[in-house]
Design an enzyme around this catalytic site. Structure first.
Site, short mmCIF file in Angstrom:
data_model
loop_
_atom_site.label_atom_id
_atom_site.label_comp_id
_atom_site.label_asym_id
_atom_site.label_seq_id
_atom_site.Cartn_x
_atom_site.Cartn_y
_atom_site.Cartn_z
N ARG A 106 0.82 -1.24 0.00
CA ARG A 106 0.00 0.00 0.00
C ARG A 106 0.84 1.26 0.00
O ARG A 106 0.42 2.32 0.45
CB ARG A 106 -0.97 0.03 1.19
N LYS A 128 2.88 12.17 -10.20
CA LYS A 128 1.91 11.39 -10.99
C LYS A 128 2.60 10.12 -11.46
O LYS A 128 3.64 10.18 -12.11
CB LYS A 128 1.46 12.17 -12.22
N GLU A 170 9.05 20.01 -23.74
CA GLU A 170 8.48 20.28 -22.40
C GLU A 170 9.14 21.53 -21.81
O GLU A 170 8.52 22.24 -21.01
CB GLU A 170 8.64 19.08 -21.46
N LYS A 205 7.88 23.88 -12.14
CA LYS A 205 6.91 22.80 -11.93
C LYS A 205 6.75 22.49 -10.44
O LYS A 205 5.64 22.23 -9.97
CB LYS A 205 7.31 21.54 -12.72
N GLU A 215 -4.25 18.86 -9.29
CA GLU A 215 -4.70 19.45 -10.56
C GLU A 215 -6.14 19.95 -10.49
O GLU A 215 -6.97 19.64 -11.34
CB GLU A 215 -4.55 18.41 -11.68
N ARG A 219 -2.44 23.73 -11.73
CA ARG A 219 -1.64 22.67 -12.35
C ARG A 219 -2.08 22.37 -13.78
O ARG A 219 -1.31 21.86 -14.58
CB ARG A 219 -1.67 21.41 -11.48
N ASN A 223 -0.73 21.48 -18.74
CA ASN A 223 -1.26 20.74 -19.89
C ASN A 223 -1.21 21.54 -21.18
O ASN A 223 -1.73 21.10 -22.21
CB ASN A 223 -2.71 20.31 -19.64
N HIS A 226 -1.01 19.91 -24.57
CA HIS A 226 -1.31 18.48 -24.41
C HIS A 226 -2.69 18.09 -24.91
O HIS A 226 -2.94 16.91 -25.14
CB HIS A 226 -1.19 18.06 -22.94
N HIS A 230 -2.15 15.20 -27.18
CA HIS A 230 -2.50 13.80 -26.87
C HIS A 230 -3.28 13.16 -28.01
O HIS A 230 -3.08 11.99 -28.33
CB HIS A 230 -3.34 13.74 -25.59
N HIS A 242 5.81 11.53 -27.31
CA HIS A 242 5.00 12.42 -26.48
C HIS A 242 5.41 13.90 -26.64
O HIS A 242 4.58 14.76 -26.90
CB HIS A 242 5.13 11.98 -25.02
N1 LIG Z 1 4.25 11.41 -14.74
C1 LIG Z 1 4.22 12.50 -15.46
O1 LIG Z 1 3.92 13.58 -14.93
C2 LIG Z 1 4.58 12.46 -16.91
C3 LIG Z 1 4.76 13.65 -17.61
C4 LIG Z 1 5.16 13.58 -18.95
C5 LIG Z 1 5.32 12.35 -19.57
N2 LIG Z 1 5.11 11.20 -18.86
C6 LIG Z 1 5.30 9.90 -19.49
O2 LIG Z 1 6.65 9.73 -19.87
C7 LIG Z 1 6.71 8.77 -20.91
C8 LIG Z 1 7.73 9.20 -21.93
O3 LIG Z 1 9.00 9.28 -21.30
P1 LIG Z 1 10.36 9.40 -22.12
O4 LIG Z 1 10.21 10.39 -23.19
O5 LIG Z 1 11.41 9.54 -21.11
O6 LIG Z 1 10.43 8.01 -22.90
P2 LIG Z 1 10.98 6.56 -22.47
O7 LIG Z 1 10.91 6.35 -21.03
O8 LIG Z 1 10.27 5.61 -23.37
O9 LIG Z 1 12.51 6.63 -22.89
C9 LIG Z 1 12.85 6.82 -24.24
C10 LIG Z 1 13.86 5.82 -24.75
O10 LIG Z 1 15.15 6.19 -24.31
C11 LIG Z 1 15.81 5.12 -23.65
N3 LIG Z 1 16.67 5.77 -22.67
C12 LIG Z 1 16.31 6.30 -21.48
N4 LIG Z 1 17.35 6.96 -20.94
C13 LIG Z 1 18.38 6.83 -21.80
C14 LIG Z 1 19.72 7.29 -21.79
N5 LIG Z 1 20.18 8.08 -20.83
N6 LIG Z 1 20.53 6.95 -22.81
C15 LIG Z 1 20.06 6.19 -23.83
N7 LIG Z 1 18.79 5.73 -23.91
C16 LIG Z 1 17.96 6.06 -22.90
C17 LIG Z 1 14.70 4.25 -23.14
O11 LIG Z 1 15.11 2.93 -22.99
C18 LIG Z 1 13.66 4.41 -24.25
O12 LIG Z 1 13.96 3.55 -25.32
C19 LIG Z 1 5.32 8.64 -21.47
O13 LIG Z 1 4.81 7.37 -21.13
C20 LIG Z 1 4.54 9.75 -20.77
O14 LIG Z 1 3.19 9.39 -20.54
C21 LIG Z 1 4.76 11.25 -17.55
#
Ligand SMILES: NC(=O)c1ccc[n+]([C@@H]2O[C@H](COP(=O)([O-])OP(=O)(O)OC[C@H]3O[C@@H](n4cnc5c(N)ncnc54)[C@H](O)[C@@H]3O)[C@@H](O)[C@H]2O)c1
Length: 349
Positions: A106, A128, A170, A205, A215, A219, A223, A226, A230, A242
């Site tokens: 939990r 999040k 971003e 942020k 949110e 907050r 978006n 987005h 999205h 993204h």
């Molecule tokens: N929680 C939140 O507030 C929030 C906000 C924005 C986005 N997100 C989420 O984030 C995700 C996208 O994240 P992302 O863009 O980091 O993509 P990702 O996590 O898919 O990483 C992108 C690629 O890079 C590789 N990688 C990661 N670090 C690396 C490094 N240092 N060197 C080489 N390769 C590396 C990974 O293996 C992957 O293939 C989405 O699912 C989105 O929904 C969440």
């Protein structure tokens, strides 16, 4: 460097070059790390806990089924309630690890060590956590803030160029929320990433999510870009990343803001956005594919009668962005202008 965050903020935020083992948890801990980072992590002299999980999780596997074996593994160790999980990876890995930490017993503590620019600038901060359902992205999750965020820019060395660009959107978003056009334009030039940009985005942020963790108001400004973003991301079958989709959404939001009678944008900014985004033009889905996705937006609500309204964020030069409830159809002409501008630019170069 530890960043200043609001007093009582749930997460300590560090921005460093090289990883520092002193910032790992003091008591019992385990790790969920991206396999791609294993070598860089050990080369930096960072320890690997005995029960570490080194995984490779593509966006398509950001599902509950991915975390179940992790939870079973932690139960076998067994990991106790006072242990901490460290997430080392991009946004997919940190969203899932945070979710698993929220579910296990939990809720146990976690730290996040983001390794993509997108995760450093945005995803890792704010508590999040999420997994996707068949019906859509991030439809299941929990608010569970990490105790500590440690962003180490040296870890970005191996990140593919496309993912660096992806994270930049971003950062540009942050500048547009603040109405800081000169900053946005600086980031849209072709030049190296500045750590100070990441620092500003994180500090901004942190302030917003501290004031509005669930949110309910402010907050929502995060978006920006987005809403249409999205829809474009999903309609492209996730071929658009993204951040790329957010970039397209940012330009469309500027166009929508102008149509709504808000202040016009400096032409230099629109031009810079168009120039950067033009290569993505072939991935923009037709309006007919976007409309149903907009109507299903998580933030959509039924207004009076049966019409649907979405909280849209509209940027303004020189002033913070504003929120406006608009029907999904309001995006149609900015979608058309977005397509026209990007195709024009592609034909020109
Ligand atoms: N929680 C939140 O507030 C929030 C906000 C924005 C986005 N997100 C989420 O984030 C995700 C996208 O994240 P992302 O863009 O980091 O993509 P990702 O996590 O898919 O990483 C992108 C690629 O890079 C590789 N990688 C990661 N670090 C690396 C490094 N240092 N060197 C080489 N390769 C590396 C990974 O293996 C992957 O293939 C989405 O699912 C989105 O929904 C969440």
């Amino acid at each position: 460097m530890r960043l200043a965050t609001p007093s009582g903020f749930a997460t300590e935020v560090f921005l460093l070059e090289a990883p520092d083992r002193e910032l790992l948890p003091e008591g019992a801990w385990t790790l969920v790390g991206d396999r791609r980072l294993r070598e860089a992590w050990t080369r930096a002299g960072m320890p690997e806990p005995e029960h570490a999980l080194w995984v490779s999780v593509p966006e398509e596997e950001k599902k509950l089924r991915t975390v179940i074996p992790w939870l079973e593994h932690w139960a076998q160790i067994p990991l106790h309630r006072d242990a901490t999980v460290v997430a080392l990876g991009g946004g997919v890995l940190s969203d899932l690890t945070g979710l698993a930490a929220a579910l296990f017993l939990r809720g146990i503590a976690w730290q996040v060590w983001p390794t993509t620019l997108l995760a450093m600038a945005d995803a890792a901060l704010g508590g999040k956590t999420a997994a996707d359902l068949a019906a859509g992205k991030n439809l299941v999750g929990a608010f569970h803030a990490p105790r500590r965020l440690v962003a180490c820019t040296d870890l970005l060395a191996g990140l593919p160029e496309r993912h660096l660009q992806n994270g930049l959107w971003e950062l540009v978003k942050t500048a547009l929320i603040l109405g800081e056009m000169a900053w946005a334009q600086e980031m849209l030039q072709d030049g190296p990433l500045k750590v100070a940009w990441v620092e500003r985005a994180l500090a901004f942020k942190a302030g917003v999510v501290h004031r509005d963790p669930r949110e309910a108001g402010e907050r929502r400004l995060l978006n920006l870009g987005h809403t249409l973003g999205h829809a474009l991301e999903a309609a492209s079958g996730y071929r658009l990343l993204h951040g790329e989709a957010v970039g397209l959404g940012l330009l469309a939001s500027c166009l929508l803001a102008e149509e709504q009678g808000l202040k016009a944008y400096p032409p230099g900014l629109i031009e810079a956005l168009v120039r950067r985004l033009a290569p993505l033009a072939p991935q923009i889905a037709p309006w007919a594919d976007c409309l149903p996705l907009l109507a299903r937006d998580k933030k959509a609500a039924r207004a009076s009668g049966s019409s649907i309204e979405i909280q849209c964020i509209l940027p303004r030069p020189g002033e913070p962005a504003v929120q406006r409830a608009l029907p999904p159809e309001a995006w149609e002409s900015s979608h058309a202008r977005l397509l026209a501008l990007l195709h024009q630019e592609s034909a020109r170069v």
